[in-house]
Motif scaffolding. Structure first.
Motif, short mmCIF file in Angstrom:
data_model
loop_
_atom_site.label_atom_id
_atom_site.label_comp_id
_atom_site.label_asym_id
_atom_site.label_seq_id
_atom_site.Cartn_x
_atom_site.Cartn_y
_atom_site.Cartn_z
N VAL A 581 0.84 -1.21 0.00
CA VAL A 581 0.00 0.00 0.00
C VAL A 581 0.87 1.25 0.00
CG1 VAL A 581 -1.99 -1.13 1.06
CG2 VAL A 581 -0.30 -0.01 2.53
N ASN A 582 2.05 1.16 0.59
CA ASN A 582 2.96 2.30 0.54
C ASN A 582 3.37 2.60 -0.89
OD1 ASN A 582 4.70 4.27 2.00
ND2 ASN A 582 6.35 3.07 1.07
N ARG A 583 3.57 1.55 -1.70
CA ARG A 583 3.97 1.76 -3.09
C ARG A 583 2.78 2.22 -3.94
NH1 ARG A 583 7.73 -3.36 -3.15
NH2 ARG A 583 9.32 -2.56 -1.72
N VAL A 594 5.89 6.15 3.50
CA VAL A 594 7.28 5.98 3.89
C VAL A 594 8.10 6.31 2.65
CG1 VAL A 594 9.05 4.39 4.73
CG2 VAL A 594 6.69 4.17 5.54
N LYS A 595 8.87 7.37 2.71
CA LYS A 595 9.60 7.83 1.52
C LYS A 595 10.55 6.76 1.02
CE LYS A 595 12.16 11.86 -0.16
NZ LYS A 595 12.68 13.20 0.22
N THR A 596 11.21 6.05 1.93
CA THR A 596 12.15 5.00 1.55
C THR A 596 11.36 3.73 1.25
OG1 THR A 596 12.46 4.49 3.90
CG2 THR A 596 14.06 5.94 2.86
N SER A 597 10.66 3.71 0.15
CA SER A 597 9.76 2.59 -0.14
C SER A 597 10.50 1.28 -0.35
CB SER A 597 8.90 2.91 -1.37
OG SER A 597 9.70 3.27 -2.47
N GLU A 598 11.81 1.34 -0.59
CA GLU A 598 12.59 0.12 -0.73
C GLU A 598 13.06 -0.41 0.63
OE1 GLU A 598 15.41 3.50 -0.45
OE2 GLU A 598 13.52 3.13 -1.48
N GLN A 603 16.80 1.65 9.00
CA GLN A 603 17.43 2.76 8.29
C GLN A 603 16.45 3.50 7.39
OE1 GLN A 603 20.16 3.53 9.96
NE2 GLN A 603 21.39 3.78 8.12
N GLY A 604 15.24 2.97 7.28
CA GLY A 604 14.24 3.64 6.47
C GLY A 604 13.59 4.77 7.24
N GLU A 605 12.78 5.53 6.53
CA GLU A 605 12.09 6.65 7.14
C GLU A 605 10.89 6.16 7.94
OE1 GLU A 605 10.50 10.75 5.26
OE2 GLU A 605 9.23 9.02 4.93
N ALA A 606 10.68 6.74 9.10
CA ALA A 606 9.45 6.47 9.85
C ALA A 606 8.31 7.21 9.16
CB ALA A 606 9.58 6.93 11.29
N PRO A 607 7.13 6.58 9.06
CA PRO A 607 6.03 7.22 8.33
C PRO A 607 5.49 8.43 9.08
CG PRO A 607 5.28 5.20 9.39
CD PRO A 607 6.76 5.25 9.59
N ILE A 608 5.26 9.50 8.35
CA ILE A 608 4.64 10.67 8.94
C ILE A 608 3.19 10.37 9.28
CG2 ILE A 608 3.95 13.05 8.45
CD1 ILE A 608 6.46 13.11 6.58
N LYS A 751 14.26 -2.13 -8.64
CA LYS A 751 14.03 -0.70 -8.39
C LYS A 751 12.56 -0.50 -8.05
CE LYS A 751 15.50 3.63 -8.52
NZ LYS A 751 15.93 4.23 -9.79
N VAL A 752 12.28 -0.04 -6.83
CA VAL A 752 10.89 0.14 -6.43
C VAL A 752 10.54 1.58 -6.14
CG1 VAL A 752 10.64 -2.20 -5.53
CG2 VAL A 752 11.48 -0.39 -4.02
N ARG A 753 11.53 2.48 -6.26
CA ARG A 753 11.25 3.91 -6.11
C ARG A 753 11.62 4.59 -7.42
NH1 ARG A 753 13.67 8.03 -1.65
NH2 ARG A 753 14.76 6.15 -1.01
#
Length: 872
Positions: A581-583, A594-598, A603-608, A751-753
């Motif tokens: 769903v994030n993608r 989550v900006k870092t969808s990969e 190390q990824g971004e926490a969702p706003i 590549k997912v982003r």
């Protein structure tokens, strides 16, 4: 702070050295490094212009700082851990007195952070990194509050949250809007107004089909005043066959799909059959769980169909090295590593590749987890190198062969030709063998150093024992004689006809019979941990298992790819639904929740909007993993329907539109832009599926691959309708991607982003590529053949490309441009003639060349307007 004799300030608190010594803790060599985390104005990871005003949240405020700066040396990897200190777990950190809950003066972590002694301070001066004062205060406040840890948000199963309470009850159209509006209202913001109907139609048509709406579709939507007019459009687009084509693009990027293997001699494949499977599955709204299970393990399903086997080509879209010096077993392991990485990134949103050589530095993934998962993919009967079916086709078994009716008819015709040639020369084979023997004997008797290789092969054949013939050498010698030497022998035309007919049929079988590479569980192998990922240094044996930090599969789950695939959709799985769903959100808003969808790991971004992400994940699962239902939910929300217009004040607070204070605005992908040019001009061919095509590319685009003369790398430009197929069907050579798809993924890795770009290549392409120039020429001819005034024609062109009706000032500028171009081409008729020769579409000689060229230039200019290139 007091002043020291050396002029530096002095903290009167006990020194870090004193604390470490008195505690006798492992912090004596406390080696963590702290750097800036990414800051934002609304609680993103690493935020801090000041310490949080409310209670510190570990996942949002603290973990990003520790993960970015400390876990590399003080995380779970024992091989790289410094001072035997762990900061990724609370108990070890407390035991070492790095953290003393409620006591900031006794916490070694803070002592080192606040120290100004270069021998003690962290980060050390030679790291050239500095942690901000605000981040230090955040850590201090957290320890003062008791230093609570919390599980990583992405590793706990999502639970449907309650809808937030909002003030503006008139704005939300569905549940999504409650979450977005609550975030805006809490910051004193309001959502943007709804986009006008034309902009909204253009946006949703591009998003769901990758194509622009036609003027007739715009008129119909504007005329429909019913309260569900927009919803009817959405349903029409979801039912369109172009929906599957558009939604397939992210899957091709994730699966590193290409029409060739990569490496030197870059052999072509038939993986487009899987591409067509994806388009069909998406158009049929195959539930995401089934869609995924079939791609990961369709061959292991009971009574697996051909379609389900083709689906598994998802994991056979890898690079395949056919170079002469390639070591097969090494390449097989490279493919295995790639397969694990692609699967984990696509479905788990994790960077498991880090655990190939050692325990993950950040996420709780051990090296044993990595190889235990790899065991599920290690039973494929693949050699690691391709089979050379022809100089062009190089495919690595296992494969599924798909004989089509047209293929069978073509083969039957060639077989008829060969049979007729053989009937006309009944003794052809004996005579041919005699001619070959004469050539061999003459070659052996002659003293020609340049023939040394062929002499050696002939002797290898003759000297081989009868019980073990050298078939390889015999085949090489026969092929050389038939194709190179016999044509130079006088006469024997009947034999040459037989051989030529046989060669045509052999080439047809090799080049035209589709062989799609698939997965097949037929060669059990042992799987071992590999020292530093070296396949020649196996360590302990492992069997299939899912990562230990995630919920285990059911006890009765098969220990193979099918068990893994089904485990992804277990009700308590924390990642699969969130990742997808994030993608989907990323597709419509440019950036995921989550900006870092990969990477949804540490190390990824926490969702706003974490609560919204969880709500969507649970909703996706509860809707039976129906993909079209989720797409409809997003595009019918008030959040999606907002205007992209903004104000400087809003951009100051929400510069990246992460709060969704307005509609998203970004450049359209190059595939969409090319298809728009074709659609606006009427050249677009909407046939679904089939072999890849070869539209215009720069001359000699593949020449760099022709290192040897082993195969011809001349670009085989398509003709007729194939020139105008959708960009999805463009042949994608893995080593040299299509030049006019300037932002397309290289397809050598998952590549997912997507890359959103306005690189100079953008303008160079859309102003000069033959596709755009030809489309402008064809559109110009269409306009000139239609009755009406100049402004009528300009309006028609503008609506076809930009979609909206032009304003009077737009038409004024276009009329001035047309006048300048008409004057230019009237004075330079040779330039007009040259422009009108662009492209394969037949020239329209009924139109005056200067006038036609002027209108072509204007149409090309409209194609290059910022408004034409941008998704508003």
């Amino acid at each position: 702070m007091a002043c020291r004799p050396d002029g530096r300030t002095h903290d009167p608190r006990p020194s870090a050295h004193a604390i470490m010594k008195s505690a006798r803790s492992p912090l004596t060599s406390f080696g963590f490094v702290l750097t800036f985390a990414i800051a934002s104005h609304f609680g993103a990871p690493g935020t801090a212009s000041a310490a949080p005003s409310g209670a510190v949240d570990f996942n949002k405020d603290i973990r990003p700082i520790l993960s970015e700066n400390c876990f590399y040396c003080h995380g779970q990897d024992p091989a790289h851990r410094k001072a035997d200190l762990r900061l990724d777990q609370r108990e070890p950190a407390l035991a070492a007195k790095a953290i003393v809950p409620g006591d900031t003066s006794a916490s070694g972590l803070l002592t080192r952070l606040f120290s100004d002694d270069p021998d003690e301070q962290m980060p050390p001066p030679d790291s050239h990194r500095t942690i901000s004062a605000a981040q230090k205060e955040t850590l201090k406040k957290w320890i003062a509050e008791g230093a609570p840890y919390a599980p990583h948000w992405a590793f706990t199963a999502p639970v449907r949250p309650l809808l937030p309470t909002v003030k503006n009850l008139a704005w939300p159209r569905n549940q999504i809007d409650h979450f977005i509006l609550e975030g805006l209202e809490s910051r004193g913001l309001q959502p943007a107004p709804e986009a006008d109907k034309t902009t909204l139609l253009r946006r949703v048509t591009y998003d769901l089909t990758g194509l622009p709406p036609s003027p007739a579709e715009v008129d119909a939507f504007l005329a429909d005043t019913s309260p569900v007019a927009y919803e009817k459009v959405v349903d029409r687009l979801l039912a369109s066959p172009q929906y599957g084509e558009r939604m397939a693009i992210p899957w091709l990027d994730a699966a590193r799909y290409a029409d060739s293997n990569g490496f030197q001699q870059d052999g072509d494949t038939f993986q487009w059959i899987w591409r067509d499977w994806v388009v069909t599955a998406l158009n049929n709204d195959m539930p995401f769980d089934q869609f995924s299970i079939e791609q990961l393990a369709g061959d292991l399903l009971p009574d697996a169909t051909v379609s389900q086997k083709i689906a598994t080509a998802f994991n056979r879209n890898h690079l395949l090295n056919g170079e002469g010096g390639a070591i097969a077993e090494e390449q097989r392991n490279v493919i295995l590593f790639d397969r694990v990485d692609v699967t984990s990134t696509t479905f788990l949103g994790l960077t498991m590749a880090c655990a190939q050589c050692h325990d993950h530095k950040y996420d709780p993934i051990t090296q044993k987890d990595y190889y235990s998962l790899m065991a599920a993919f290690n039973n494929i009967p693949e050699s690691g190198v391709p089979t050379f079916y022809s100089t062009r086709i190089r495919v690595g078994p296992p494969v599924v062969e798909l004989s089509t009716e047209s293929y069978a008819q073509g083969l039957a015709g060639l077989q008829k030709e060969e049979d007729a040639a053989k009937a006309a020369a009944p003794d052809w084979e004996a005579r041919r063998n005699a001619l070959q023997k004469e050539w061999e004997n003459a070659l052996l008797a002659a003293d020609k150093p340049e023939e040394g290789n062929w002499k050696r092969l002939i002797l290898d054949v003759r000297e081989a024992p009868p019980q073990k013939p050298n078939n390889y050498a015999a085949g090489r010698v026969r092929e050389e004689f038939d194709n190179k030497r016999l044509p130079g022998v006088a006469g024997n035309d009947d034999i040459k006809k037989v051989i030529a007919a046989g060669t045509r049929m052999k080439t047809y079988r090799a080049e035209e019979l589709p062989r799609v590479m698939v997965m097949e569980e037929s060669q059990p192998r042992e799987t071992h941990l590999l020292s530093r990922g070296n396949y020649e240094q196996p360590l302990e044996k492992v069997t299939f298992a899912t990562p230990a930090f995630l919920p285990p599969p059911p006890a009765d789950a098969p220990p193979n790819r099918l068990g893994f695939a089904r485990w992804l959709f277990a009700p308590d799985h924390p990642l699969t639904a969130r990742v997808q769903v994030n993608r989907v959100w990323q597709l419509y808003f440019g950036t995921g929740l989550v900006k870092t969808s990969e990477d949804l790991g540490l190390q990824g971004e926490a969702p706003i909007h974490g609560a919204l992400l969880d709500w969507l994940a649970v909703e996706f699962r509860d809707r039976g993993w129906r993909q079209k239902a989720m797409h409809r939910l997003l595009v019918t929300s008030a959040t999606y329907r907002q205007s992209s217009r903004s104000t400087p004040e809003i951009r100051q607070v929400d510069p990246e539109n992460r709060l969704l204070s307005r509609g998203p605005r970004f450049r359209l992908p190059s595939m969409f832009l090319r298809d728009t040019a074709l659609a606006a001009s009427g050249l677009l061919q909407t046939k679904i599926g089939g072999k890849p095509v070869y539209p215009y590319q720069p001359e000699g685009i593949w020449d760099a691959l022709a290192i040897t003369k082993e195969r011809d790398f001349t670009y085989p430009l398509s003709t007729g309708p194939d020139l105008y197929r959708r960009s999805l069907y463009t042949f994608h050579r893995r080593t040299v991607g299509p030049a006019n798809l300037f932002d397309a993924s290289v397809r050598q890795a998952c590549k997912v982003r997507p890359d959103l770009t306005n690189t100079p290549l953008h303008a160079l392409t859309t102003l000069n590529d033959p596709t755009w120039v030809e489309a402008a020429r064809v559109l110009a001819a269409h306009l000139l053949h239609n009755p009406g005034s100049t402004r009528d024609r300009l309006t028609n062109a503008f609506r076809r490309i930009v979609i909206r009706t032009p304003k009077p000032e737009d038409l004024d500028r276009l009329e001035k441009m047309l006048a300048r171009q008409a004057d230019h081409f009237a004075k330079n008729p040779e330039a007009a003639a040259a422009l009108l020769k662009t492209g394969a579409a037949p020239p329209d000689n009924t139109l005056p060349a200067p006038e036609h060229a002027a209108w072509t230039a204007v149409c090309l200019g409209i194609f290059n307007l910022d408004e034409s290139l941008t998704r508003e």
